[in-house]
Scaffold this active site. Structure first.
Site, PDB file in Angstrom:
ATOM      1  N   ILE A   8      42.637  97.156  32.381  1.00 15.88           N
ATOM      2  CA  ILE A   8      41.582  96.273  32.905  1.00 15.88           C
ATOM      3  C   ILE A   8      42.099  94.862  33.187  1.00 15.88           C
ATOM      4  O   ILE A   8      41.368  94.032  33.719  1.00 15.88           O
ATOM      5  CB  ILE A   8      40.339  96.228  31.988  1.00 15.88           C
ATOM      6  N   HIS A  13      52.332 102.457  23.257  1.00 11.85           N
ATOM      7  CA  HIS A  13      51.745 102.696  24.576  1.00 11.85           C
ATOM      8  C   HIS A  13      52.783 102.432  25.654  1.00 11.85           C
ATOM      9  O   HIS A  13      53.736 101.694  25.454  1.00 11.85           O
ATOM     10  CB  HIS A  13      50.497 101.849  24.808  1.00 11.85           C
ATOM     11  N   HIS A  17      53.222 101.478  29.794  1.00  2.00           N
ATOM     12  CA  HIS A  17      52.612 100.942  31.002  1.00  2.00           C
ATOM     13  C   HIS A  17      53.258 101.624  32.207  1.00  2.00           C
ATOM     14  O   HIS A  17      54.479 101.779  32.250  1.00  2.00           O
ATOM     15  CB  HIS A  17      52.888  99.438  31.130  1.00  2.00           C
TER      16      HIS A  17
END
Length: 145
Positions: free
Chosen positions: A37, A101, A103
């Site tokens: 976001i 995580h 990207h």
């Protein structure tokens, strides 16, 4: 107890559980992916293992084996020719969320206004230093040290 608190407050764990809405892309038994976001460029996505682990070297291998094909699918679906796969470990390495995580960051142009912008402060070690470090590292990788 601290691990339980960090798990309960982890934004990515909340997204996986559906407690925080997301723009989900691909979900498997081991991974969850969604659009960022706060993207660096259009199509910037995150792939997060469902195992709450802080750093990549602590993550069981099966989660890594699941996450990379998802990153690949996201890149292919967007028709990306230029993109970065980024994964940070630790605060000084720019990790902001304490949950592993990855990207997927499209780089649509050479402009520094879109996509990942990095410097590459290359060092100039001597060949003797490289040779010594190589021998040390290979020994560790082969379990000799």
């Amino acid at each position: 107890m601290a691990a339980a608190r960090s798990l309960a407050s982890c934004i990515f764990c909340k997204i996986i559980k559906g407690e925080i809405p997301s723009f989900k892309l691909v979900e498997t038994e081991l991974s969850y992916s969604f659009l960022d976001i706060g993207p660096l460029s259009k199509g910037h996505a995150l792939v997060i293992p469902k195992d709450h682990t802080v750093k990549m070297h602590e993550l069981p291998d099966e989660y890594l084996a699941d996450a990379m094909p998802i990153a690949k699918k996201i890149a292919i679906a967007q028709g990306l020719e230029n993109f970065n796969i980024l994964q940070n470990n630790g605060r000084i390495a720019h990790q902001e969320v304490d949950h592993v995580h990855f990207h997927v960051i499209p780089k649509p142009s050479a402009s520094d206004n879109e996509g990942l912008v990095i410097g590459w402060p290359a060092q100039k070690p001597s060949m003797d230093d490289l040779k010594a470090f190589h021998a040390e590292l290979v020994g560790k990788l082969e379990g000799k040290l």
